[in-house]
Write a protein that holds these residues in place. Structure first.
Motif, PDB file in Angstrom:
ATOM      1  N   ASP A   1      -2.162  30.046  68.453  1.00 54.94           N
ATOM      2  CA  ASP A   1      -3.147  31.163  68.475  1.00 54.94           C
ATOM      3  C   ASP A   1      -4.117  29.854  69.367  1.00 54.94           C
ATOM      4  OD1 ASP A   1      -2.265  33.140  66.813  1.00 54.94           O
ATOM      5  OD2 ASP A   1      -3.065  32.448  64.470  1.00 54.94           O
ATOM      6  N   LEU A   2      -5.045  30.796  69.368  1.00 55.96           N
ATOM      7  CA  LEU A   2      -6.110  30.220  70.698  1.00 55.96           C
ATOM      8  C   LEU A   2      -7.128  29.523  69.434  1.00 55.96           C
ATOM      9  CD1 LEU A   2      -7.495  29.267  73.759  1.00 55.96           C
ATOM     10  CD2 LEU A   2      -9.270  31.053  73.109  1.00 55.96           C
ATOM     11  N   VAL A   3      -7.928  28.159  69.886  1.00 64.60           N
ATOM     12  CA  VAL A   3      -7.842  27.510  68.224  1.00 64.60           C
ATOM     13  C   VAL A   3      -9.200  26.765  69.404  1.00 64.60           C
ATOM     14  CG1 VAL A   3      -7.267  24.990  66.628  1.00 64.60           C
ATOM     15  CG2 VAL A   3      -5.134  26.997  67.633  1.00 64.60           C
ATOM     16  N   THR A   4     -10.665  26.179  68.154  1.00 64.12           N
ATOM     17  CA  THR A   4     -11.189  26.070  68.251  1.00 64.12           C
ATOM     18  C   THR A   4     -11.372  25.342  66.636  1.00 64.12           C
ATOM     19  OG1 THR A   4     -11.925  26.866  70.274  1.00 64.12           O
ATOM     20  CG2 THR A   4     -13.703  25.936  68.832  1.00 64.12           C
ATOM     21  N   TYR A   5     -12.227  23.638  66.809  1.00 64.82           N
ATOM     22  CA  TYR A   5     -12.041  23.106  65.952  1.00 64.82           C
ATOM     23  C   TYR A   5     -13.509  21.741  66.073  1.00 64.82           C
ATOM     24  CZ  TYR A   5     -11.059  20.355  61.303  1.00 64.82           C
ATOM     25  OH  TYR A   5     -10.680  19.265  60.700  1.00 64.82           O
ATOM     26  N   ASP A   6     -14.180  21.961  65.449  1.00 65.52           N
ATOM     27  CA  ASP A   6     -15.107  21.618  64.860  1.00 65.52           C
ATOM     28  C   ASP A   6     -15.738  20.672  63.934  1.00 65.52           C
ATOM     29  OD1 ASP A   6     -17.553  19.462  66.107  1.00 65.52           O
ATOM     30  OD2 ASP A   6     -19.001  21.898  65.588  1.00 65.52           O
ATOM     31  N   GLY A   7     -14.371  19.022  63.465  1.00 65.34           N
ATOM     32  CA  GLY A   7     -14.469  18.382  62.685  1.00 65.34           C
ATOM     33  C   GLY A   7     -15.467  16.829  62.641  1.00 65.34           C
ATOM     34  N   ALA A   8     -15.220  16.879  61.519  1.00 61.14           N
ATOM     35  CA  ALA A   8     -16.151  15.080  61.518  1.00 61.14           C
ATOM     36  C   ALA A   8     -15.690  14.234  62.255  1.00 61.14           C
ATOM     37  CB  ALA A   8     -16.045  14.100  60.105  1.00 61.14           C
ATOM     38  N   TYR A   9     -14.460  14.654  62.449  1.00 66.70           N
ATOM     39  CA  TYR A   9     -13.943  13.199  63.658  1.00 66.70           C
ATOM     40  C   TYR A   9     -13.099  14.001  64.929  1.00 66.70           C
ATOM     41  CZ  TYR A   9     -13.908  10.242  59.596  1.00 66.70           C
ATOM     42  OH  TYR A   9     -14.630   9.902  58.427  1.00 66.70           O
ATOM     43  N   PHE A  10     -12.538  15.058  65.168  1.00 65.85           N
ATOM     44  CA  PHE A  10     -12.195  15.657  66.349  1.00 65.85           C
ATOM     45  C   PHE A  10     -12.388  16.797  66.493  1.00 65.85           C
ATOM     46  CE2 PHE A  10      -8.683  13.118  63.746  1.00 65.85           C
ATOM     47  CZ  PHE A  10      -8.368  11.898  65.307  1.00 65.85           C
ATOM     48  N   ARG A  11     -12.457  17.440  67.251  1.00 65.37           N
ATOM     49  CA  ARG A  11     -13.461  18.402  68.073  1.00 65.37           C
ATOM     50  C   ARG A  11     -11.884  18.821  69.124  1.00 65.37           C
ATOM     51  NH1 ARG A  11     -18.260  20.574  69.725  1.00 65.37           N
ATOM     52  NH2 ARG A  11     -16.880  21.855  71.287  1.00 65.37           N
TER      53      ARG A  11
ATOM     54  N   ALA B   1      -6.744  15.657  61.748  1.00 63.06           N
ATOM     55  CA  ALA B   1      -5.052  16.020  62.305  1.00 63.06           C
ATOM     56  C   ALA B   1      -3.963  16.926  61.720  1.00 63.06           C
ATOM     57  CB  ALA B   1      -4.565  14.572  62.997  1.00 63.06           C
ATOM     58  N   ILE B   2      -4.356  16.787  61.175  1.00 71.13           N
ATOM     59  CA  ILE B   2      -3.199  18.093  60.379  1.00 71.13           C
ATOM     60  C   ILE B   2      -3.462  19.438  60.439  1.00 71.13           C
ATOM     61  CG2 ILE B   2      -1.762  18.580  58.405  1.00 71.13           C
ATOM     62  CD1 ILE B   2      -1.217  15.770  57.703  1.00 71.13           C
ATOM     63  N   GLU B   3      -4.935  19.913  60.208  1.00 76.55           N
ATOM     64  CA  GLU B   3      -5.337  20.585  60.022  1.00 76.55           C
ATOM     65  C   GLU B   3      -5.355  21.216  61.587  1.00 76.55           C
ATOM     66  OE1 GLU B   3      -8.216  20.517  56.748  1.00 76.55           O
ATOM     67  OE2 GLU B   3      -8.930  20.578  58.738  1.00 76.55           O
ATOM     68  N   ILE B   4      -5.697  20.475  62.994  1.00 75.14           N
ATOM     69  CA  ILE B   4      -5.707  20.853  64.191  1.00 75.14           C
ATOM     70  C   ILE B   4      -4.212  21.430  64.562  1.00 75.14           C
ATOM     71  CG2 ILE B   4      -6.098  19.819  66.701  1.00 75.14           C
ATOM     72  CD1 ILE B   4      -8.181  17.969  65.621  1.00 75.14           C
ATOM     73  N   ILE B   5      -2.704  20.186  64.307  1.00 74.29           N
ATOM     74  CA  ILE B   5      -1.519  20.551  64.921  1.00 74.29           C
ATOM     75  C   ILE B   5      -1.091  21.846  63.772  1.00 74.29           C
ATOM     76  CG2 ILE B   5       0.601  19.490  64.386  1.00 74.29           C
ATOM     77  CD1 ILE B   5      -0.879  16.594  64.239  1.00 74.29           C
ATOM     78  N   ARG B   6      -1.016  21.930  62.569  1.00 73.46           N
ATOM     79  CA  ARG B   6      -0.722  23.138  62.345  1.00 73.46           C
ATOM     80  C   ARG B   6      -1.330  24.644  62.765  1.00 73.46           C
ATOM     81  NH1 ARG B   6       3.623  22.864  58.604  1.00 73.46           N
ATOM     82  NH2 ARG B   6       3.048  21.884  56.536  1.00 73.46           N
ATOM     83  N   ALA B   7      -3.019  24.416  63.402  1.00 72.45           N
ATOM     84  CA  ALA B   7      -3.260  25.796  64.134  1.00 72.45           C
ATOM     85  C   ALA B   7      -3.277  25.864  65.360  1.00 72.45           C
ATOM     86  CB  ALA B   7      -4.655  25.549  63.990  1.00 72.45           C
ATOM     87  N   LEU B   8      -2.513  24.550  65.889  1.00 70.98           N
ATOM     88  CA  LEU B   8      -1.739  25.175  67.493  1.00 70.98           C
ATOM     89  C   LEU B   8      -0.591  25.387  66.921  1.00 70.98           C
ATOM     90  CD1 LEU B   8      -4.036  22.009  68.753  1.00 70.98           C
ATOM     91  CD2 LEU B   8      -4.375  24.243  69.351  1.00 70.98           C
ATOM     92  N   HIS B   9       0.345  24.727  66.754  1.00 68.94           N
ATOM     93  CA  HIS B   9       1.881  25.725  66.303  1.00 68.94           C
ATOM     94  C   HIS B   9       2.089  27.061  66.032  1.00 68.94           C
ATOM     95  CE1 HIS B   9       3.275  21.365  66.013  1.00 68.94           C
ATOM     96  NE2 HIS B   9       3.040  21.326  66.788  1.00 68.94           N
ATOM     97  N   THR B  10       0.466  27.408  65.628  1.00 70.59           N
ATOM     98  CA  THR B  10       0.948  29.442  65.349  1.00 70.59           C
ATOM     99  C   THR B  10       0.754  30.242  66.644  1.00 70.59           C
ATOM    100  OG1 THR B  10      -1.688  29.607  65.106  1.00 70.59           O
ATOM    101  CG2 THR B  10      -0.603  28.936  63.054  1.00 70.59           C
TER     102      THR B  10
ATOM    103  N   ARG C   1      -4.421  25.961  73.395  1.00 72.11           N
ATOM    104  CA  ARG C   1      -3.910  26.989  72.911  1.00 72.11           C
ATOM    105  C   ARG C   1      -2.735  26.679  73.436  1.00 72.11           C
ATOM    106  NH1 ARG C   1      -4.263  32.503  74.131  1.00 72.11           N
ATOM    107  NH2 ARG C   1      -4.559  32.847  72.304  1.00 72.11           N
ATOM    108  N   VAL C   2      -1.448  26.069  72.130  1.00 71.52           N
ATOM    109  CA  VAL C   2       0.334  25.805  72.414  1.00 71.52           C
ATOM    110  C   VAL C   2       0.682  27.113  73.570  1.00 71.52           C
ATOM    111  CG1 VAL C   2       2.354  24.847  71.563  1.00 71.52           C
ATOM    112  CG2 VAL C   2      -0.061  23.763  70.935  1.00 71.52           C
ATOM    113  N   TRP C   3       1.260  26.438  74.896  1.00 70.05           N
ATOM    114  CA  TRP C   3       1.371  28.362  74.747  1.00 70.05           C
ATOM    115  C   TRP C   3       3.317  27.988  74.698  1.00 70.05           C
ATOM    116  CZ3 TRP C   3      -1.011  31.826  76.878  1.00 70.05           C
ATOM    117  CH2 TRP C   3      -2.519  31.700  77.566  1.00 70.05           C
ATOM    118  N   ASP C   4       4.365  27.356  74.832  1.00 70.41           N
ATOM    119  CA  ASP C   4       5.454  27.341  74.409  1.00 70.41           C
ATOM    120  C   ASP C   4       5.260  26.513  72.411  1.00 70.41           C
ATOM    121  OD1 ASP C   4       6.998  27.693  75.939  1.00 70.41           O
ATOM    122  OD2 ASP C   4       5.043  26.413  77.925  1.00 70.41           O
ATOM    123  N   ALA C   5       5.080  27.616  71.698  1.00 72.88           N
ATOM    124  CA  ALA C   5       4.828  27.363  70.501  1.00 72.88           C
ATOM    125  C   ALA C   5       6.199  27.376  69.258  1.00 72.88           C
ATOM    126  CB  ALA C   5       3.955  28.362  69.794  1.00 72.88           C
TER     127      ALA C   5
END
Length: 327
Positions: free
Chosen positions: A142-152, A131-140, A157-161
């Motif tokens: 940028d467009l994010v695609t993530y495929d983890g053991a628990y989350f996809r 979750a922290i990895e995803i949140i960090r990535a989205l707070h940039t 993209r967070v447009w108002d970052a």
């Protein structure tokens, strides 16, 4: 110098009251304010559980100086981490950079409500890492695609970052959580005044070559002020006797009824031995000292009970804050 905060305790106050308390706490001079993020109160007698993020949005608008923080949000069950990334970015924008996202592995009390079960602690911590990895990535932004053991996450993209993202505090309780989260978080959150957590956090960050400097260690202390000491103890026992259960118990019980049963044999004197109670401001301030001695940089105060909250803010919070800073 230690910073002192005021707790917006969503389990014991309604949303309009919390916003009013937040405004007054800022005026009194508290350095920061933390909000719990619960779906249920710990005990039925507390009686409240408004949506913390709506409250925080209103508080961000109603205040201008005080720092804000969740203490803490679980971004793995009730909320998907992509949703937490979006709403924390929004609060950061509304508060003009005053917000810190406090994260933790959660409690069954709040997370079981979505009907997805309640994983063991090791799995919960692994989920929080993703979750922290995803949140960090989205707070940039940028467009994010993530495929983890628990989350996809699929092309999100967070447009108002906010520029620079949102600082992350992470709750830890021991060696395993320190090794996992110190390299990922900016600030440490803990409810026990243990010096080993402070030194362990710094050591893990140094070993992981995480950015050094400016890492806060944030704790929380409940107090029960009342002109009548017996009334203060009775209120703390009625509404906060769950506090003595410890993290392992508090994380796994699913309902307020469960906390009622688990704490039925806790006596008022047991509560009074662990929570400062009564009218003596020196005694209340001394309840914070273990966190100072352990090296915490920030300590948030919880005044127990909505029924005494306004009087506490009107008459006591200012003088108490002076005594806390004198420590």
């Amino acid at each position: 110098m230690t910073r002192f905060g005021y707790t917006l305790m969503t389990e014991q106050s309604g949303p309009r009251e919390l916003v009013r308390y937040a405004q007054q706490a800022e005026d009194i001079g508290f350095d920061f304010e933390v909000s719990s993020d619960h779906y249920s109160p710990w005990l039925v007698s507390q009686g409240h559980a408004p949506y913390a993020w709506s409250v925080l949005g209103a508080v961000a608008h109603a205040t201008s100086r005080v720092d804000l923080m969740t203490y803490v949000t679980c971004p793995t069950m009730r909320y998907h981490p992509a949703v937490v990334a979006q709403k924390s970015a929004t609060i950061q924008e509304l508060s003009e950079g005053r917000f810190t996202l406090g994260l933790g592995a959660g409690e069954s009390l709040n997370e079981h409500v979505v009907g997805e079960g309640w994983p063991g602690v090791d799995q919960r911590q692994d989920m929080l890492v993703e979750a922290i990895e995803i949140i960090r990535a989205l707070h940039t932004g940028d467009l994010v695609t993530y495929d983890g053991a628990y989350f996809r996450v699929d092309s999100a993209r967070v447009w108002d970052a906010p520029e620079g993202g949102v600082p992350l505090g992470v709750a830890v309780s021991g060696g395993s959580s320190l090794s996992k989260f110190a390299p990922l978080g900016d600030h440490m959150i803990a409810v026990q005044p243990e010096a080993d957590l402070v030194t362990g956090w710094d050591q893990e960050r140094q070993d992981a070559t995480a950015p050094q400097g400016g890492s806060r260690k944030i704790g929380q202390v409940p107090i029960s002020w009342d002109p009548d000491k017996d009334a203060a103890i009775a209120r703390a026992h009625d509404q906060f006797r769950w506090f003595g259960g410890g993290w392992a118990v508090n994380a796994d019980l699913p309902t307020p009824a469960g906390f009622e049963a688990a704490s039925q044999f806790v006596r008022p004197e047991d509560v009074a031995s662990s929570i400062p109670c009564g009218p003596d401001l020196d005694e209340l301030a001394e309840g914070v000292r273990p966190f100072l001695d352990a090296g915490f940089t920030d300590v948030a105060i919880v005044q127990i009970g909505d029924e005494k909250q306004q009087q506490f803010l009107d008459e006591v919070a200012g003088p108490l804050l002076e005594k806390l800073r004198a420590l």
